[in-house]
Design a protein around this motif. Structure first.
Motif, PDB file in Angstrom:
ATOM      1  N   PHE A   1       0.842  -1.197   0.000  1.00 34.70           N
ATOM      2  CA  PHE A   1       0.000   0.000   0.000  1.00 34.70           C
ATOM      3  C   PHE A   1       0.878   1.248   0.000  1.00 34.70           C
ATOM      4  N   GLN A   2       0.440   2.234  -0.738  1.00 33.56           N
ATOM      5  CA  GLN A   2       1.201   3.457  -0.863  1.00 33.56           C
ATOM      6  C   GLN A   2       0.932   4.395   0.311  1.00 33.56           C
ATOM      7  N   VAL A   3       1.998   4.915   0.882  1.00 30.14           N
ATOM      8  CA  VAL A   3       1.907   5.841   2.007  1.00 30.14           C
ATOM      9  C   VAL A   3       2.686   7.112   1.646  1.00 30.14           C
ATOM     10  N   PRO A   4       2.005   8.204   1.343  1.00 24.87           N
ATOM     11  CA  PRO A   4       2.698   9.438   0.982  1.00 24.87           C
ATOM     12  C   PRO A   4       3.179  10.186   2.222  1.00 24.87           C
ATOM     13  N   PRO A   5       4.482  10.436   2.349  1.00 24.23           N
ATOM     14  CA  PRO A   5       4.987  11.162   3.512  1.00 24.23           C
ATOM     15  C   PRO A   5       4.306  12.510   3.719  1.00 24.23           C
ATOM     16  N   ALA A   6       4.062  13.220   2.626  1.00 26.12           N
ATOM     17  CA  ALA A   6       3.471  14.556   2.746  1.00 26.12           C
ATOM     18  C   ALA A   6       2.099  14.513   3.410  1.00 26.12           C
ATOM     19  N   GLU A   7       1.333  13.454   3.125  1.00 25.29           N
ATOM     20  CA  GLU A   7       0.014  13.339   3.727  1.00 25.29           C
ATOM     21  C   GLU A   7       0.119  13.130   5.238  1.00 25.29           C
ATOM     22  N   LEU A   8       1.054  12.267   5.658  1.00 23.20           N
ATOM     23  CA  LEU A   8       1.234  12.033   7.087  1.00 23.20           C
ATOM     24  C   LEU A   8       1.773  13.281   7.783  1.00 23.20           C
TER      25      LEU A   8
ATOM     26  N   ALA B   1       7.281  18.613  11.233  1.00 25.70           N
ATOM     27  CA  ALA B   1       7.320  17.158  11.117  1.00 25.70           C
ATOM     28  C   ALA B   1       7.831  16.734   9.758  1.00 25.70           C
ATOM     29  N   ALA B   2       8.422  15.550   9.706  1.00 26.81           N
ATOM     30  CA  ALA B   2       8.868  14.935   8.447  1.00 26.81           C
ATOM     31  C   ALA B   2       8.760  13.423   8.610  1.00 26.81           C
ATOM     32  N   VAL B   3       8.482  12.732   7.503  1.00 25.57           N
ATOM     33  CA  VAL B   3       8.294  11.280   7.529  1.00 25.57           C
ATOM     34  C   VAL B   3       9.185  10.628   6.481  1.00 25.57           C
TER      35      VAL B   3
END
Length: 606
Positions: free
Chosen positions: A488-495, A508-510
């Motif tokens: 599953f795709q997890v976009p850092p910007a969204e988190l 914050a940064a992911v």
């Protein structure tokens, strides 16, 4: 396997590779017509196979629908959508419906019924929160929503967030219940929450379309599916997949995928809302006359028992499923599992070590009898999805490879962003793909489309690959920042956007951590506390970090949880332009891993 042809290999022109397979004629028709046309075999056949042949089977109840029944149900649902007073205003050709449900026997009926009505379908992750679902509902332009009973509360909250009055919202919901009497299966009580809502069954007994909506010639380029791809920045993007994208995919995949005729049965545990599941489980087996046994979710013991019960021959999986199969101990370690003849992995990279572990263990469970092919392929939502496949015959010799390029496609390995410099033979480069399976573009996002597809039709995958001297490709890195958790795709910007809504987080940064144990990436956040004097000690930082992990679990879908943990730091490294320097954070994560702070089986992705 013969080596790929190099169309152009001079220092002045791009190095363009084609497939070793013979090209297929490109069809210009709707996906429904491609799958369900009776053809020369007559009305007793659906898509060149007997209509009496089972198409989909419910693993739990054993209820099934045949190819002929599916065709009838789909055309009946299409008629119901176009004539029901609540749905007809949203069921004109080109309108969009949203499907929000885990796998079920109703899924193919809803999908193909909507397509037969000429509608576009946007497929949503069944674990989405109301906020995540609201974005997709609004962005896709959907009006009607098909949902399982378990998803009703989320759908109602989503419609409310979208500004739709309750009375109107209730008219836009169609419920997929647990009652399978419409398929000759067992009955089940209806959830009180769905008492006054329209049910799928209500649309099946009003009539039947004489034929599906046609998408011939240039109309085959019209959008049929809108799956959402997170991309690398910003919000998720709707990938416009046309009828011709899917019909082309179904033909070219057959070149390298194991034959599915002659008693083959496929197990469907991958989520149908994912492009991998929708293409390879709902569509492709149907073209081969192969029944699909539908399982709602993966459970190791149930997985093996379903394979035994239904005599499954082929299973589509993702690497985390193979991790479990390599280590899980069932109720009896002496059980000899009748595992599929082949396990096909996709959606995330598959390592050689894991393949060997699974083969050794499962063959031992079978007393060393027979053979087990574990292979993989490659593709993205934007490529419908598959572009490369590794055949079962070459699975052991080319272990770790994604295989060769499929027919009708072209590939480049590029060193620069503009495509002016191609990688030398055997050297890594960003994989670019061109062909009829590449998406039309991103819905409502011309800028993202322009940045992803060149004027001459090359799609930039963002993945770095190497091609060996036999034409086999290996994915070695990813230029994108996108994190993939179990496919599953997890976009850092969204988190990061969600984290910044926390009252005690100033920045914050992911990034993604690679878990060797789980064979997947884990999202890890680095945060700056809004009141640094409150987290001066290591204990205070650790407690705050744990609270953030817990807080996020109420804000995002499960696959977006911060399983890599949270670290409290003084400042997020950024460029002069304000761009997060994730490379610096990866270096920090490497230092944490070296100290043992991340566990012994986790490393930062380079």
């Amino acid at each position: 396997m013969s080596e790929e042809h190099i169309l152009s290999f001079s220092s002045m022109a791009p190095h363009i590779y084609t497939s070793p397979y013979t090209p297929y004629p490109i069809l210009s028709t709707s996906i429904f017509t491609r799958l369900f046309a009776s053809g020369a075999s007559g009305d007793s056949h659906i898509g060149s196979f007997p209509g009496s042949l089972k198409a989909f089977v419910d693993a739990d109840s054993g209820a099934s629908i045949t190819r002929a029944q599916l065709a009838h149900l789909a055309l009946s649902l299409a008629y119901g959508l176009k004539h029901n007073p609540h749905t007809s205003r949203f069921a004109s050709r080109g309108s969009t419906v949203l499907i929000y449900s885990p796998n079920s026997l109703a899924w193919p009926v809803v999908l193909f019924g909507s397509v037969a009505a000429g509608l576009r379908c946007t497929l949503a992750n069944s674990a989405y929160t109301s906020h995540e679902l609201a974005f997709q509902y609004t962005d896709s332009g959907a009006k009607l929503v098909f949902t399982a009973e378990d998803g009703l509360s989320v759908v109602r909250a989503m419609l409310h967030e979208s500004g739709i009055a309750k009375e109107e919202a209730e008219k836009r919901i169609i419920v997929l219940g647990s009652d399978l009497r419409w398929a000759g299966g067992p009955s089940a009580p209806r959830s009180p929450a769905s008492e006054y809502l329209l049910k799928m069954e209500d649309l099946l007994d009003k009539g039947k379309l004489a034929e599906e909506e046609k998408f011939e010639g240039s109309n085959a380029h019209e959008t049929v599916y809108i799956c959402y791809s997170s991309g690398t920045t910003g919000k998720p993007k709707g990938v416009e997949t046309s009828h011709q994208n899917i019909t082309t995919l179904l033909d070219i995949v057959s070149s390298a995928f194991p034959p599915l005729t002659g008693g083959s049965i496929m197990l469907g545990i991958l989520p149908f809302y994912h492009i991998y599941g929708i293409a390879k489980l709902v569509h492709y087996p149907f073209t081969q006359g192969c029944p699909v046994v539908i399982q709602t979710k993966f459970e190791p013991v149930k997985f093996c028992s379903v394979i035994q019960r239904f005599r499954v021959t082929h299973s589509l999986v993702v690497p985390p499923v193979l991790v479990i199969l390599a280590r899980h101990e069932g109720p009896s370690t002496n059980t000899i599992y009748r595992v599929s003849e082949s396990l096909f992995s996709g959606a995330a990279p598959l390592g050689q070590t894991l393949v060997k572990q699974v083969k050794d263990r499962l063959l031992a469970k079978r007393g060393g009898r027979g053979n087990l092919g574990i292979t993989q392929g490659y593709g993205l939502t934007e490529t419908s999805p598959t572009t490369h496949l590794l055949t079962v015959e070459e699975a052991d010799r080319k272990m770790g490879s994604i295989g060769v390029l499929l027919p009708n496609l072209e590939a480049r390995l590029v060193e620069d962003d503009e495509g002016k410099i191609d990688a030398a033979e055997g050297q890594p480069g960003e994989l670019w793909i061109r062909g009829k399976t590449v998406m039309k573009g991103y819905l409502n996002n011309p800028t993202a489309t322009k940045n992803s597809i060149t004027p001459d039709g090359w799609f930039k995958t963002g993945d770095v690959a190497i091609r060996d001297n036999e034409g086999y490709y290996y994915i070695v890195d990813r230029r994108k920042e996108l994190i993939k958790y179990k496919g599953f795709q997890v976009p850092p910007a969204e988190l990061e956007y969600v984290l910044l809504s926390h009252p005690d987080i100033a920045d914050a940064a992911v990034i993604g951590l690679q878990s060797e144990k789980e064979a997947t990436e884990l999202p890890r956040a680095y945060v700056v506390h809004a009141h640094p004097d409150k987290v001066k000690t290591a204990q205070a930082k650790a407690e705050f970090a744990r609270s953030v992990v817990k807080w996020m679990e109420s804000k995002v879908a499960r696959h977006k949880f911060l399983r890599g943990g949270v670290a409290v730091i003084g400042i997020i490294p950024k460029s002069a332009a304000g761009k997060i320097l994730r490379r610096d954070l990866r270096e920090l994560a490497k230092q944490e891993a070296a100290r043992g702070d991340l566990g012994t089986e986790v490393k930062a992705r380079l």
